[in-house]
Design a protein around this motif. Structure first.
Motif: not given
Length: 185
Positions: A134-135, A139, A169-171, A175-178
Motif C-alpha cells: 500500500y501507498d 510503483p 491487483r496493481c496500482r 487498484d488501491e494496492c499491489c
C-alpha cells in the motif's frame, strides 16, 4: 523521491555477476543511466539509502539484456535474492516454521528497506499467501515481480510447493494496492 536500501540494489547486481558473469555485469553497467552509473562507481553500501529509480533501472536493463524484455527476469532475481541474502536466522524459520512467520516479519521491516509504503500479509482459507503493498510512492511492475519471486522462493525454502503465483491487483492498473498471491500445495 522513493528510496530503498543499497542491499536491495546490490542483490540484483550480484545476481547478474554470479549468474551471467563478470563480462555481462560490465555490460549491464554500461547500459544503465548515467545517474545509476555514477552511483555504482562510488560503491553502494548495504544500509545506505539509494534512489529507488536506480533499482528500477537495474531491473529493467537486466531484463532487457538477459531476459525476454517482459520483466519476468525480475521475478527470478527476487527469488535469487531470497536465497542469497536472507540471514541464516530466518533460514531456520523456513525449515522449522511457517513462511507466514517470515512474511509477517518482512511486513514489519518494510520501512527498514523502503522509505515509502507498507506491506500487509495474510493467508486465506485455502492457504494462499497474500502480500499487499500500500501507498508505495513509485510503483513499478519490476518491483512487484521481484517481491513475488522473493515470496515464492521463501515458500519453497520452507519445504512447500507453489502451484501458482500472480499479481492479483496493481496500482498501475488503478487498484488501491499491489497484491501478490502465491498458492501453495
Amino acid at each position: 523521491m522513493a528510496q530503498c536500501k543499497g542491499l536491495i540494489l546490490s542483490s540484483r547486481l550480484r545476481y547478474v555477476q554470479e549468474v551471467h558473469g563478470e563480462q555481462n555485469s560490465q555490460r549491464l553497467t554500461r547500459e544503465l543511466t548515467p545517474e545509476t552509473q555514477a552511483l555504482l562507481e562510488r560503491r553502494v553500501l548495504p544500509h545506505e539509502w539509494v534512489p529507488f529509480s536506480t533499482f528500477i533501472d537495474v531491473n529493467v536493463v537486466a531484463d532487457r539484456l538477459f531476459g525476454k524484455g517482459d520483466l519476468a527476469l525480475c521475478r527470478e532475481m527476487g527469488a535469487w535474492a531470497a536465497t542469497a541474502t536472507l540471514p541464516r536466522v530466518f533460514r531456520f524459520f523456513y525449515r522449522f516454521g511457517s513462511p507466514m512467520f517470515l512474511f509477517e516479519r518482512a511486513a514489519k521491516l518494510w520501512s527498514a528497506h523502503y522509505d515509502t509504503g507498507r506491506m500487509e500479509t495474510r493467508r486465506d482459507d485455502e492457504g494462499a499467501v497474500h502480500l499487499s503493498i500500500y501507498d508505495f510512492g513509485a510503483p513499478h511492475r519490476s518491483h512487484c515481480l521481484s517481491v513475488l519471486g522473493w515470496c515464492v522462493r521463501s515458500i519453497e525454502m520452507s519445504g512447500a510447493k507453489v502451484h501458482s503465483a500472480m499479481e492479483k491487483r496493481c496500482r498501475l492498473r488503478g487498484d488501491e494496492c499491489c497484491e501478490l498471491v502465491a498458492n501453495r500445495t
